[in-house]
Design a protein around this motif. Structure first.
Motif, mmCIF file in Angstrom:
data_model
loop_
_atom_site.group_PDB
_atom_site.id
_atom_site.type_symbol
_atom_site.label_atom_id
_atom_site.label_comp_id
_atom_site.label_asym_id
_atom_site.label_seq_id
_atom_site.Cartn_x
_atom_site.Cartn_y
_atom_site.Cartn_z
ATOM 1 N N HIS A 155 0.843 -1.194 0.000
ATOM 2 C CA HIS A 155 0.000 0.000 0.000
ATOM 3 C C HIS A 155 0.883 1.251 0.000
ATOM 4 C CE1 HIS A 155 -2.067 -3.407 1.746
ATOM 5 N NE2 HIS A 155 -3.240 -2.834 1.531
ATOM 6 N N MET A 156 1.964 1.163 0.785
ATOM 7 C CA MET A 156 2.916 2.255 0.884
ATOM 8 C C MET A 156 3.624 2.460 -0.464
ATOM 9 S SD MET A 156 5.775 2.094 3.829
ATOM 10 C CE MET A 156 7.044 3.291 3.905
ATOM 11 N N MET A 157 4.031 1.347 -1.069
ATOM 12 C CA MET A 157 4.702 1.394 -2.368
ATOM 13 C C MET A 157 3.762 1.981 -3.424
ATOM 14 S SD MET A 157 7.440 0.620 -4.090
ATOM 15 C CE MET A 157 8.480 -0.740 -3.586
ATOM 16 N N ALA A 158 2.497 1.569 -3.376
ATOM 17 C CA ALA A 158 1.526 2.017 -4.376
ATOM 18 C C ALA A 158 1.343 3.529 -4.327
ATOM 19 C CB ALA A 158 0.191 1.311 -4.160
ATOM 20 N N LYS A 159 1.437 4.093 -3.127
ATOM 21 C CA LYS A 159 1.312 5.548 -2.996
ATOM 22 C C LYS A 159 2.547 6.253 -3.534
ATOM 23 C CE LYS A 159 -1.671 5.694 1.017
ATOM 24 N NZ LYS A 159 -1.561 5.608 2.471
ATOM 25 N N ALA A 160 3.700 5.574 -3.430
ATOM 26 C CA ALA A 160 4.960 6.229 -3.782
ATOM 27 C C ALA A 160 5.279 6.179 -5.278
ATOM 28 C CB ALA A 160 6.110 5.606 -2.991
ATOM 29 N N VAL A 161 4.777 5.172 -5.977
ATOM 30 C CA VAL A 161 5.158 5.016 -7.386
ATOM 31 C C VAL A 161 3.943 5.127 -8.306
ATOM 32 C CG1 VAL A 161 7.130 3.535 -6.795
ATOM 33 C CG2 VAL A 161 4.939 2.484 -7.402
ATOM 34 N N SER A 162 4.197 5.515 -9.556
ATOM 35 C CA SER A 162 3.076 5.655 -10.483
ATOM 36 C C SER A 162 2.785 4.348 -11.217
ATOM 37 C CB SER A 162 3.347 6.783 -11.474
ATOM 38 O OG SER A 162 4.525 6.489 -12.193
ATOM 39 N N TYR A 206 -2.775 2.483 7.194
ATOM 40 C CA TYR A 206 -1.380 2.278 7.592
ATOM 41 C C TYR A 206 -0.553 3.561 7.691
ATOM 42 C CZ TYR A 206 -2.862 -2.379 6.044
ATOM 43 O OH TYR A 206 -3.546 -3.544 5.866
ATOM 44 N N ASP A 207 -1.172 4.658 8.106
ATOM 45 C CA ASP A 207 -0.415 5.886 8.346
ATOM 46 C C ASP A 207 0.360 5.713 9.656
ATOM 47 O OD1 ASP A 207 0.565 8.364 8.934
ATOM 48 O OD2 ASP A 207 -1.372 9.392 8.950
ATOM 49 N N SER A 208 1.684 5.775 9.565
ATOM 50 C CA SER A 208 2.502 5.521 10.766
ATOM 51 C C SER A 208 2.318 6.612 11.821
ATOM 52 C CB SER A 208 3.975 5.369 10.394
ATOM 53 O OG SER A 208 4.450 6.579 9.850
ATOM 54 N N ASN A 209 1.690 7.719 11.459
ATOM 55 C CA ASN A 209 1.372 8.736 12.466
ATOM 56 C C ASN A 209 0.149 8.366 13.301
ATOM 57 O OD1 ASN A 209 3.545 10.367 11.914
ATOM 58 N ND2 ASN A 209 2.439 11.542 10.354
ATOM 59 N N THR A 210 -0.386 7.177 13.069
ATOM 60 C CA THR A 210 -1.439 6.674 13.960
ATOM 61 C C THR A 210 -0.858 5.569 14.851
ATOM 62 O OG1 THR A 210 -2.164 5.033 12.347
ATOM 63 C CG2 THR A 210 -3.285 7.168 12.317
ATOM 64 N N LYS A 211 0.460 5.441 14.812
ATOM 65 C CA LYS A 211 1.110 4.408 15.618
ATOM 66 C C LYS A 211 1.734 5.036 16.853
ATOM 67 C CE LYS A 211 4.715 0.865 15.459
ATOM 68 N NZ LYS A 211 5.770 0.235 14.656
ATOM 69 N N MET A 212 1.238 4.656 17.995
ATOM 70 C CA MET A 212 1.822 5.142 19.242
ATOM 71 C C MET A 212 1.652 4.066 20.304
ATOM 72 S SD MET A 212 -1.354 6.485 18.564
ATOM 73 C CE MET A 212 -1.288 8.102 17.923
#
Lengths: 309, 428
Positions: A117-124, B276-282
């Protein structure tokens, strides 16, 4: 308008029933290619497919690679041992660097949930989740759905049991989501330490005892027990597991007569599944592997095929 | 030097009232509160007038749980940058946790922090030192010496004291020296590998869970220790309904227990982690909506005494990574005020009660001055606009780190001016 309105395949959640049916139908037409003498069509000629695997995999990686090659795409493989990961490069940086070489799709397997999911946001380019942590393995679920539909002619209304470590299985998670979408009646089974809180929210039954869970089912799906990854607090050990939760021929007799037996592999023979069951007529385990190629051809085609990218 | 703050609404944390009045400040001390005759201006040329019409005047806020990262992790935050973030958020005093590098387990580090705080010249900095040397949970630090050096409390925050004997002895010895003992209540054997609350959401999104009992078991233990030793204990960052219930029973039994929660625990629940926003991880993690409700009720009923931010700066190096590899914690100094004012608007607690939990109560728990506006007391205060609405932007954050889940979110209520000892240290 494109047939398939997605840049990535990250989760079964993102797919509509129509999307799933489209993938399965498409796979059916692609399956035939693998039976030809010349197993190659030019569909994805000039497209680049990257296999980026941060976890060991034989089946999934080779399945994707064969699928891409049969569609004439250029493929290359990167694993964590031969990439810059060991030099400390972050996942996003690896993604950006791959991006700079303009691939069409990145197939990512990673031990961290949410990494695709993180990769999908970062790349086109497109991203396909080939298994993330304990979260999902959508292409495995799709090939399982395909196999069930092929063998049973339908999915809606079928009684399906999934047995094993539900908590740590991405295969189980994706299958539960997919099977429920298509209207199957799903039961999960396994020791209470391996069934996660809130799983019943998916509208499924939980029957811990495997013999009871198997009774009158049409499909019996086993999961690999990964004792190498688990603490011995979760379960005492392989011997105890095999004795109380391993599936034997006798237990299979409790299922419906034409029940099929599935396993995503690799199998621990004699642990979650007795050898005699693996090799029995009801076993479709190798069919699953075969169908995996067709499903992945369909997904690659739907994501990056055509010229509208 | 005389400062005249005119026509503001003063929040009285002691009486629980809001009244419209002027404040007159002579040098560093509040000299009068009431209606100041307007001829004052003619009589004395050197009066600075601050018009606070439509504004609230509150005692300078006090944050009893902040990570300033200096010494050791200056790329995340420094005592200077953290102090500036604090005063911009309306805080005039902050207590900083000892998990720096080196950790604050001795006089030298405590003195260093105090010196850096003074030279920064913004918020007043009160160090909290370690309970155990190197935070290893084995031997007590020199409570007497660190108290003399200026520490106000002890805590192994981030590295909970697992050894119950050590915790028992720490409460006894801290009580003798007048140091507040702050418990990071976590049974780490139950939370190992966990990255979010264990529940239906962790199952749905495939992340390893941290069960609520990991907190509740240790909250129970520390309250039982406080009961046995008859020494006070303060429970940090309460996040679960079970903890609130256990603290309630402890208080009812007359045990010397106080507690704090952080704004994120009454604002967000574990559904925020989806994506999965890591700014919700605490740590503790965002819990269920039922827990959030219990935290609010605990604040309303006085079970939870204080609101502290657990301001935990992390750079993109720790946060722009896979969720399970990301560091725990978010910044909070610049959002505590609007998030707490939202509770007031929702009718959970009154405005004076909310401000009291952000000032007077933590001051009392730590035994430090502040938290009220009275003639004769130092003029530590903030002037806030409770109705100002805005979207929090990353570039507006003054903390060195920008790890906030509230970036891009609409907030209401903003600090306009902060004064410490009669001196304006921050003005918008």
């Amino acid at each position: 308008m494109r047939l398939f309105e997605h840049k990535d395949l990250l989760s079964i959640d993102q797919l509509s029933i129509a999307d799933i049916e489209l993938i399965l139908d498409m796979a059916e037409s692609f399956k035939e290619i693998s039976n030809r003498d010349i197993k190659k069509v030019p569909t994805l000629r000039g497209k680049t497919v990257v296999n980026l695997f941060y976890e060991p995999s034989t089946r999934t990686r080779s399945s994707f690679e064969i699928a891409a090659k049969r569609l004439s795409a250029d493929t290359f493989n990167l694993s964590s041992s031969n990439s810059s990961t060991i030099k400390g490069e972050t996942l996003i940086d690896t993604g950006m660097n791959l991006q700079a070489m303009n691939p069409d799709v990145i197939i990512l397997r990673h031990s961290s949930t949410g990494a695709p999911h993180m990769m999908a946001k970062a790349v086109s380019s497109g991203v396909i989740n080939a298994g993330d942590g304990i979260n999902e393995h959508p292409t495995q679920a799709l090939l399982d759905l395909f196999t069930i539909r092929e063998k049973k002619g339908r999915i809606e209304g079928l009684k399906i049991v999934i047995i094993g470590d539900i908590s740590h299985s991405r295969v189980a998670k994706s299958n539960i989501k997919g099977l429920k979408k298509l209207g199957a009646d799903v039961t999960v089974s396994g020791p209470p330490t391996m069934v996660p809180i809130g799983i019943e929210n998916y509208g499924i039954n939980v029957i811990h005892n495997p013999s009871e869970a198997i009774r009158k089912k049409d499909v019996i799906m086993l999961l690999r027990i990964q004792f190498e990854r688990q603490s011995n607090i979760l379960f005492p050990g392989i011997r105890e597991y095999a004795k109380y939760f391993g599936v034997t021929r006798k237990m299979i007799e409790l299922a419906n007569d034409d029940a099929i037996i599935m396993h995503p592999g690799p199998i621990n023979r004699g642990v979650e599944l007795a050898s005699e069951v693996i090799d029995s007529p009801g076993s479709v385990i190798l069919e699953q592997v075969k169908n995996g190629v067709a499903i992945r051809m369909a997904i690659l085609y739907l994501l990056i095929g055509g010229s509208s990218k | 030097m005389i400062t005249w703050i005119r026509s503001g609404s003063i929040v009285d944390t002691l009486k629980g009232l809001i009244r419209k009045a002027d404040i007159l400040i002579k040098d560093d001390i509040i000299s009068a509160i009431g209606i100041i005759p307007s001829e004052l201006k003619q009589k004395n040329q050197r009066v600075k007038i601050i018009d606070a019409e439509g504004m609230l005047i509150i005692p300078g806020l006090i944050d009893m749980h902040v990570h300033l990262r200096e010494p050791g992790h200056e790329y995340k935050e420094t005592i200077l940058s953290g102090s500036i973030a604090a005063v911009s958020g309306g805080f005039t005093s902050i207590a900083c946790m000892p998990n720096t590098d080196p950790v604050n387990d001795n006089r030298a580090v405590t003195e260093f922090i105090i010196r850096r705080g003074k030279s920064a010249g913004f918020a007043k900095i009160y160090p909290i030192a370690c309970i155990s040397k190197k935070q290893e949970g084995k031997t007590l630090t020199e409570f007497g010496d660190i108290k003399d050096a200026g520490a106000v409390g002890v805590s192994d925050d981030g590295m909970p004291v697992i050894n119950s004997e050590l915790m028992r002895r720490a409460t006894e010895y801290a009580s003798y020296h007048g140091l507040t003992i702050i418990s990071h209540s976590e049974d780490t054997s139950l939370s190992r590998g966990g990255v979010m609350n264990e529940g239906d959401i962790s199952t749905a999104i495939g992340l390893t869970g941290i069960p609520s009992i990991n907190e509740e078991i240790m909250v129970s233990r520390d309250i039982l220790i406080a009961k046995f030793t008859k020494c006070p204990v303060h429970i940090a960052h309460v996040s679960t309904a079970g903890s609130v219930e256990i603290i309630k029973r402890g208080k009812e039994a007359g045990i010397l227990v106080t507690a704090e929660t952080a704004p994120h625990y009454f604002t967000l629940d574990h559904r925020a982690v989806t994506g999965y926003d890591s700014n919700t991880k605490m740590n503790p993690p965002l819990r269920t909506p039922e827990d959030v409700l219990a935290i609010k009720n605990g604040l309303a009923d006085g079970i939870i005494d204080a609101i502290a931010t657990d301001h935990a700066p992390h750079s993109t190096l720790e946060k722009d990574v896979e969720f399970d590899k990301a560091a725990f914690g978010i910044i909070g100094l610049e959002t505590a005020l609007p998030l707490t004012l939202a509770l007031v608007r929702a009718g959970v607690i009154s405005l004076p009660e909310a401000i009291k939990k952000l000032s007077l109560n933590p001051a009392r728990i730590l035994g430090i001055p502040g938290g009220q506006l009275e003639p004769g007391l130092p003029a530590d205060l903030a002037i806030i606009n409770p109705d100002y609405e805005y979207i929090l932007k990353k570039e507006d954050i003054l903390s060195k780190s920008k790890n906030s889940p509230f970036i891009g979110k609409a907030l209401k209520g903003r600090n306009e001016l902060t004064m410490i000892g009669g001196k304006i240290v921050w003005e918008r």
